[in-house]
Motif scaffolding. Sequence first.
Motif, PDB file in Angstrom:
ATOM      1  N   ARG A  90       0.832  -1.211   0.000  1.00  0.00           N
ATOM      2  CA  ARG A  90       0.000   0.000   0.000  1.00  0.00           C
ATOM      3  C   ARG A  90       0.863   1.256   0.000  1.00  0.00           C
ATOM      4  O   ARG A  90       0.594   2.210  -0.732  1.00  0.00           O
ATOM      5  CB  ARG A  90      -0.947   0.008   1.198  1.00  0.00           C
ATOM      6  CG  ARG A  90      -1.938   1.155   1.127  1.00  0.00           C
ATOM      7  CD  ARG A  90      -2.937   1.161   2.281  1.00  0.00           C
ATOM      8  NE  ARG A  90      -3.840   2.264   2.118  1.00  0.00           N
ATOM      9  CZ  ARG A  90      -3.531   3.540   2.390  1.00  0.00           C
ATOM     10  NH1 ARG A  90      -2.323   3.859   2.841  1.00  0.00           N
ATOM     11  NH2 ARG A  90      -4.410   4.503   2.200  1.00  0.00           N
ATOM     12  N   ASN A  99      -3.660   6.101  -5.503  1.00  0.00           N
ATOM     13  CA  ASN A  99      -4.789   6.354  -4.611  1.00  0.00           C
ATOM     14  C   ASN A  99      -5.371   5.065  -4.014  1.00  0.00           C
ATOM     15  O   ASN A  99      -6.559   4.774  -4.172  1.00  0.00           O
ATOM     16  CB  ASN A  99      -5.876   7.145  -5.352  1.00  0.00           C
ATOM     17  CG  ASN A  99      -6.874   7.748  -4.388  1.00  0.00           C
ATOM     18  OD1 ASN A  99      -6.551   8.027  -3.237  1.00  0.00           O
ATOM     19  ND2 ASN A  99      -8.095   7.941  -4.852  1.00  0.00           N
ATOM     20  N   PRO A 100      -4.530   4.286  -3.306  1.00  0.00           N
ATOM     21  CA  PRO A 100      -5.052   3.042  -2.718  1.00  0.00           C
ATOM     22  C   PRO A 100      -6.062   3.319  -1.609  1.00  0.00           C
ATOM     23  O   PRO A 100      -5.954   4.307  -0.881  1.00  0.00           O
ATOM     24  CB  PRO A 100      -3.794   2.364  -2.152  1.00  0.00           C
ATOM     25  CG  PRO A 100      -2.817   3.463  -1.944  1.00  0.00           C
ATOM     26  CD  PRO A 100      -3.119   4.503  -2.980  1.00  0.00           C
ATOM     27  N   GLU A 101      -7.048   2.422  -1.516  1.00  0.00           N
ATOM     28  CA  GLU A 101      -8.010   2.507  -0.409  1.00  0.00           C
ATOM     29  C   GLU A 101      -7.298   2.184   0.903  1.00  0.00           C
ATOM     30  O   GLU A 101      -6.192   1.642   0.913  1.00  0.00           O
ATOM     31  CB  GLU A 101      -9.106   1.452  -0.588  1.00  0.00           C
ATOM     32  CG  GLU A 101     -10.007   1.643  -1.746  1.00  0.00           C
ATOM     33  CD  GLU A 101     -11.066   0.543  -1.797  1.00  0.00           C
ATOM     34  OE1 GLU A 101     -10.935  -0.495  -1.102  1.00  0.00           O
ATOM     35  OE2 GLU A 101     -12.038   0.731  -2.548  1.00  0.00           O
ATOM     36  N   GLU A 102      -7.974   2.432   1.990  1.00  0.00           N
ATOM     37  CA  GLU A 102      -7.486   1.990   3.292  1.00  0.00           C
ATOM     38  C   GLU A 102      -7.570   0.466   3.347  1.00  0.00           C
ATOM     39  O   GLU A 102      -8.401  -0.145   2.679  1.00  0.00           O
ATOM     40  CB  GLU A 102      -8.336   2.592   4.420  1.00  0.00           C
ATOM     41  CG  GLU A 102      -8.215   4.106   4.531  1.00  0.00           C
ATOM     42  CD  GLU A 102      -6.821   4.575   4.882  1.00  0.00           C
ATOM     43  OE1 GLU A 102      -6.134   3.899   5.687  1.00  0.00           O
ATOM     44  OE2 GLU A 102      -6.402   5.611   4.331  1.00  0.00           O
ATOM     45  N   ARG A 104      -8.698  -3.002   4.595  1.00  0.00           N
ATOM     46  CA  ARG A 104      -9.908  -3.510   5.244  1.00  0.00           C
ATOM     47  C   ARG A 104      -9.691  -4.970   5.620  1.00  0.00           C
ATOM     48  O   ARG A 104      -8.763  -5.600   5.145  1.00  0.00           O
ATOM     49  CB  ARG A 104     -11.107  -3.424   4.297  1.00  0.00           C
ATOM     50  CG  ARG A 104     -11.466  -2.021   3.891  1.00  0.00           C
ATOM     51  CD  ARG A 104     -12.708  -2.008   3.030  1.00  0.00           C
ATOM     52  NE  ARG A 104     -12.350  -2.100   1.609  1.00  0.00           N
ATOM     53  CZ  ARG A 104     -13.189  -2.470   0.661  1.00  0.00           C
ATOM     54  NH1 ARG A 104     -14.431  -2.826   0.949  1.00  0.00           N
ATOM     55  NH2 ARG A 104     -12.809  -2.513  -0.593  1.00  0.00           N
ATOM     56  N   PHE A 114      -6.952  -4.407   0.180  1.00  0.00           N
ATOM     57  CA  PHE A 114      -7.324  -3.064  -0.262  1.00  0.00           C
ATOM     58  C   PHE A 114      -7.379  -3.062  -1.782  1.00  0.00           C
ATOM     59  O   PHE A 114      -6.914  -3.986  -2.435  1.00  0.00           O
ATOM     60  CB  PHE A 114      -6.367  -1.988   0.268  1.00  0.00           C
ATOM     61  CG  PHE A 114      -4.986  -2.038  -0.322  1.00  0.00           C
ATOM     62  CD1 PHE A 114      -4.682  -1.334  -1.480  1.00  0.00           C
ATOM     63  CD2 PHE A 114      -3.977  -2.783   0.265  1.00  0.00           C
ATOM     64  CE1 PHE A 114      -3.409  -1.384  -2.037  1.00  0.00           C
ATOM     65  CE2 PHE A 114      -2.708  -2.837  -0.269  1.00  0.00           C
ATOM     66  CZ  PHE A 114      -2.420  -2.133  -1.429  1.00  0.00           C
ATOM     67  N   ILE A 116      -6.996  -0.662  -5.590  1.00  0.00           N
ATOM     68  CA  ILE A 116      -6.647   0.507  -6.391  1.00  0.00           C
ATOM     69  C   ILE A 116      -7.389   0.338  -7.710  1.00  0.00           C
ATOM     70  O   ILE A 116      -8.052  -0.685  -7.921  1.00  0.00           O
ATOM     71  CB  ILE A 116      -5.124   0.632  -6.650  1.00  0.00           C
ATOM     72  CG1 ILE A 116      -4.603  -0.543  -7.493  1.00  0.00           C
ATOM     73  CG2 ILE A 116      -4.350   0.767  -5.339  1.00  0.00           C
ATOM     74  CD1 ILE A 116      -3.177  -0.362  -8.004  1.00  0.00           C
ATOM     75  N   SER A 117      -7.246   1.314  -8.606  1.00  0.00           N
ATOM     76  CA  SER A 117      -7.810   1.205  -9.954  1.00  0.00           C
ATOM     77  C   SER A 117      -6.691   1.340 -10.967  1.00  0.00           C
ATOM     78  O   SER A 117      -5.757   2.120 -10.773  1.00  0.00           O
ATOM     79  CB  SER A 117      -8.841   2.307 -10.198  1.00  0.00           C
ATOM     80  OG  SER A 117      -9.950   2.135  -9.349  1.00  0.00           O
ATOM     81  N   PRO A 123     -10.876  -2.362 -11.164  1.00  0.00           N
ATOM     82  CA  PRO A 123     -10.478  -2.562  -9.770  1.00  0.00           C
ATOM     83  C   PRO A 123      -9.414  -3.642  -9.640  1.00  0.00           C
ATOM     84  O   PRO A 123      -9.546  -4.727 -10.200  1.00  0.00           O
ATOM     85  CB  PRO A 123     -11.773  -2.997  -9.079  1.00  0.00           C
ATOM     86  CG  PRO A 123     -12.880  -2.720 -10.041  1.00  0.00           C
ATOM     87  CD  PRO A 123     -12.273  -2.726 -11.398  1.00  0.00           C
ATOM     88  N   GLU A 125      -7.262  -5.671  -6.634  1.00  0.00           N
ATOM     89  CA  GLU A 125      -7.209  -5.950  -5.207  1.00  0.00           C
ATOM     90  C   GLU A 125      -5.823  -6.476  -4.835  1.00  0.00           C
ATOM     91  O   GLU A 125      -5.204  -7.221  -5.583  1.00  0.00           O
ATOM     92  CB  GLU A 125      -8.249  -7.008  -4.852  1.00  0.00           C
ATOM     93  CG  GLU A 125      -8.266  -7.394  -3.395  1.00  0.00           C
ATOM     94  CD  GLU A 125      -9.280  -8.486  -3.083  1.00  0.00           C
ATOM     95  OE1 GLU A 125      -9.541  -8.709  -1.883  1.00  0.00           O
ATOM     96  OE2 GLU A 125      -9.809  -9.124  -4.019  1.00  0.00           O
TER      97      GLU A 125
END
Length: 129
Positions: A90, A99-102, A104, A114, A116-117, A123, A125
């Motif tokens: 990450r 812009n990676p997500e937090e 989870r 998590f 990204i795109s 998407p 993962e």
Amino acid sequence: MLQLNKIHHIAIICSDYPKSKQFYTQVLGLEVLREVYREARQSYKLDLALNGTYIVELFSFPNPPKRVSRPEASGLRHLAFETDNLEGARLFLLSQNTNPEEIRTDEYTGKRFFFISDPDDLPIEFYQS
């Protein structure tokens, strides 16, 4: 019963070939096995590997239609990569402006992940093994 051995590869059609090639090779670090330009189709085909194993075909075509991505559209939901170091992955992807997500935690498996795109909003993962 049909006997399958493994998933051979995932095929992705991109809208901006140089941008997607850079993302998959420089950001994700996939290895180029072969790149060809198919004149009759005005299309590039890039074969990519992870740790020496062929996994992704990246295609370009003139003016491909946009992929419906969110909310949950029918079709391929995402591409997932396994990692032993989720936090490190990450942080690296954050440094690459993806812009990676937090991170989870899956409520059923207890595994962390998590998203990204990619450049076409596919998407991707990252899943901790």
